[in-house]
Structure formats: structure tokens, C-alpha cells
Design an enzyme around this catalytic site. Structure first.
Site, short mmCIF file in Angstrom:
data_model
loop_
_atom_site.label_atom_id
_atom_site.label_comp_id
_atom_site.label_asym_id
_atom_site.label_seq_id
_atom_site.Cartn_x
_atom_site.Cartn_y
_atom_site.Cartn_z
CG HIS A 37 -1.86 -1.07 1.39
ND1 HIS A 37 -1.78 -2.02 2.37
CD2 HIS A 37 -2.97 -1.37 0.69
CE1 HIS A 37 -2.79 -2.86 2.27
NE2 HIS A 37 -3.54 -2.50 1.25
CE LYS A 149 -1.61 -10.20 -3.29
NZ LYS A 149 -2.86 -9.75 -2.77
P1 AMP Z 1 -6.47 -3.66 -0.52
O1 AMP Z 1 -6.29 -2.90 0.75
O2 AMP Z 1 -6.10 -5.10 -0.42
O3 AMP Z 1 -7.84 -3.42 -1.14
O4 AMP Z 1 -5.43 -3.04 -1.56
C1 AMP Z 1 -5.41 -1.67 -1.85
C2 AMP Z 1 -4.49 -1.43 -3.02
O5 AMP Z 1 -3.17 -1.86 -2.70
C3 AMP Z 1 -4.92 -2.21 -4.27
O6 AMP Z 1 -4.72 -1.41 -5.42
C4 AMP Z 1 -3.97 -3.38 -4.26
O7 AMP Z 1 -3.73 -3.94 -5.53
C5 AMP Z 1 -2.72 -2.74 -3.71
N1 AMP Z 1 -1.81 -3.75 -3.16
C6 AMP Z 1 -2.14 -4.78 -2.34
N2 AMP Z 1 -1.06 -5.56 -2.10
C7 AMP Z 1 -0.03 -5.01 -2.79
C8 AMP Z 1 1.35 -5.36 -2.97
N3 AMP Z 1 1.88 -6.41 -2.36
N4 AMP Z 1 2.11 -4.57 -3.76
C9 AMP Z 1 1.57 -3.48 -4.37
N5 AMP Z 1 0.28 -3.10 -4.25
C10 AMP Z 1 -0.51 -3.85 -3.48
#
Ligand code: AMP
Length: 284
Positions: A37, A149
């Protein structure tokens, strides 16, 4: 750093930032923040004058048997991390603030949402599109940042923005991994030490696919079979899907000719993890 819990409050602050001609960068998240994030937040900080992060565990993108209730919640820690990154505004609404009781409008992208996670998690991308569209309408960002991801999610959001003419630029950034190779994910918090070891099979599978393509293998079936064998050798792992798909339309390819995405979803015990890698037959 301002923390706004209401749409009205966000709108007031965004209005003031726009009055000063500031470009707005936006990172939507569900909290339980990790460096994946934060890499998106840093990209936004680098490119935009005013950085907004939302923390909202969106109920409409979870199925009835999924982990909405136990999804990790750690707002105080998230807040500290975002302060360090010099975020300007955190939008932290309640579910009641985002969805009125009789809310009855959804956004459904019907093509890219269909395969992969869409087939295992019916309604998931409808929930994602709806909440992202609402967040875009509330925050009115110039640029929004997403992680590779969640490759399918990023493609679906990009398509929605294109089809519905949202004046937002979507940027997709690479997956951040732990030193072991495990893709960072809020859901990793569910894994105990043994399961963390088992979960490495996702990255090992992607590395194997890359290696085979590099060695000249162009038949996706052969690669998928080898990956399947590797995954089922782990007792605690169960395959949801392993596919090699076209990077644009997310449909399986017959032959690896150019850039493809190797995408997989695997249960480690009860925890469903996803990961992917882009492989280019011409440059590996
Ligand atoms: P989430 O909180 O899981 O909904 O993720 C929020 C954002 O962070 C989304 O755009 C995800 O794709 C991104 N994200 C989650 N994990 C990773 C990671 N390991 N590397 C880069 N971006 C990520």
C-alpha cells in the site's frame, strides 16, 4: 493530516485543494496497511500535490461466506503509517456513510470481471466497481493508484473508467514482496508460520512459469500442469485457479506468443491468496 469520516467533510477539503489548483492523487485501500500500500502512497506523493488515502472495508465486495467480519482492522497503526508518508487526507467512512439502507444502484463491468476471481467470487467486482466509482465521485482524483497484485481488479477498474468516462488516470504499480517472495497482502496476517512457508508455493509457481518461458516453453498447458503438480505437493494448499491469460482480455491463450499474465489463486488452509506475474515471450 486530516481524517474525514463523512463525505461532506471530504468534499469541503477537496474543494479547497482544487481551488489552489492542486492535483489530487488517490489510493483506495481496505486498511491493514503494508509496504505494498505504502509504495502506492509514495508514488502518489511523488506525482501529486495532494494525496488522499481511503480506508474502507467495502462490504459489497465480500461474498456471504467470505472474511468481511474478520478482515484485519488496525486503524491507529494505519494512521501512524500514513502520517509518516505525509498523506494529506484520509477518508475513513463507516459502511452507513457509504451505503444508504435503501441504496439500489450498482456498477457492473461484464467482460473482464467474468473469469478468474470473478467466477469464484460472484458479485466481487460489482462491489469493487461500485465502491471505486463512489470514491471517485466523492474524491474526484486526477490520478488513482492500484497494485498489480490485484491484476484483474486493476484491469476491471481501468475498463470501468474508460467506459464510463471518469476523468481519472489509473496507474498500476508492481507487486511488493516480502524477502521470501511472498506477495504482501493484508490477508497474510491470517497465516501462521507454517502456513507462511506453504504460501511460498505461489511465488515459486510464478518463478517456475517464468523460467519455463525463458527456456522456450510456449505451451501454456505444459506450464500449468507443472505448476499444478508443484502446488498439490503442498498438503495444505488447494488450487482455485492457475491460468495463463492474455494481458488485455484476461482469457486463456493457446500459445505464448507475446506478453501474458500467469495468474493464480490458491487456498492455504482456509486462506485464499492470489498472485500473478507478467511474462513476455519475446524478452525473457
Ligand atoms: P487492498 O487494501 O487489499 O484493497 O489493496 C489496496 C491497493 O493496494 C490495491 O490497489 C492493491 O492492488 C494494492 N496492493 C495490495 N497488495 C499489494 C502489494 N503487495 N504490492 C503493491 N500493491 C498492493
Amino acid at each position: 493530516m486530516v481524517i474525514a469520516k463523512t463525505i461532506k467533510h471530504v468534499r469541503k477539503i477537496i474543494f479547497a485543494a482544487k481551488q489552489k489548483n492542486k492535483t489530487i492523487g488517490f489510493v483506495p485501500t481496505m486498511g491493514a496497511l503494508h509496504y505494498g500500500h505504502l509504495s502506492l502512497v509514495r508514488a502518489a506523493r511523488k506525482n501529486c500535490d495532494f494525496v488522499v488515502v481511503s480506508i474502507f472495508i467495502n462490504p459489497t465486495q465480500f461474498g456471504p461466506k467470505e472474511d468481511f467480519r474478520k478482515y484485519p482492522r488496525q486503524f491507529n497503526q494505519d494512521k501512524r503509517l500514513l502520517e509518516i508518508e505525509k498523506v494529506d487526507l484520509v477518508f475513513y467512512p463507516s459502511a452507513a456513510e457509504m451505503y444508504l439502507k435503501d441504496s439500489s444502484t450498482y456498477i457492473k463491468e461484464v467482460y473482464l470481471s467474468e473469469p478468474l476471481c470473478g467466477s469464484t467470487r460472484p458479485g466481487h467486482f460489482r462491489g469493487v466497481c461500485t465502491v471505486v466509482a463512489k470514491l471517485f465521485n466523492i474524491i474526484e482524483p486526477d490520478i488513482a493508484y492500484f497494485g498489480q497484485k490485484d491484476y484483474q481488479q486493476a484491469r476491471v477498474v481501468k475498463r470501468m473508467v474508460r467506459d464510463l468516462n471518469f476523468p481519472v488516470k489509473i496507474k498500476i504499480f508492481p507487486t511488493l514482496r516480502e524477502r521470501s517472495g511472498l506477495a504482501m497482502s493484508s490477508r497474510n496476517a491470517y497465516l501462521d508460520q507454517k502456513a507462511r512457508g506453504d504460501a511460498l508455493v505461489l511465488f515459486e509457481s510464478l518463478k517456475l512459469a517464468k523460467k519455463l518461458v525463458k527456456e522456450g516453453e510456449r505451451d501454456p498447458k505444459k506450464i500449468i500442469n507443472k505448476i499444478r503438480k508443484l502446488i498439490i505437493s503442498i498438503k495444505n494448499a488447494k488450487i482455485d485457479y492457475v491460468k495463463i491469460v492474455d494481458v488485455e482480455n484476461l482469457r486463456p491463450v493457446d500459445k505464448i506468443k507475446a506478453k501474458v499474465a500467469v495468474v493464480l489463486a490458491v487456498y492455504i488452509g482456509k486462506i485464499r491468496l492470489i498472485d500473478n506475474v507478467l511474462v513476455d515471450a519475446n524478452s525473457n
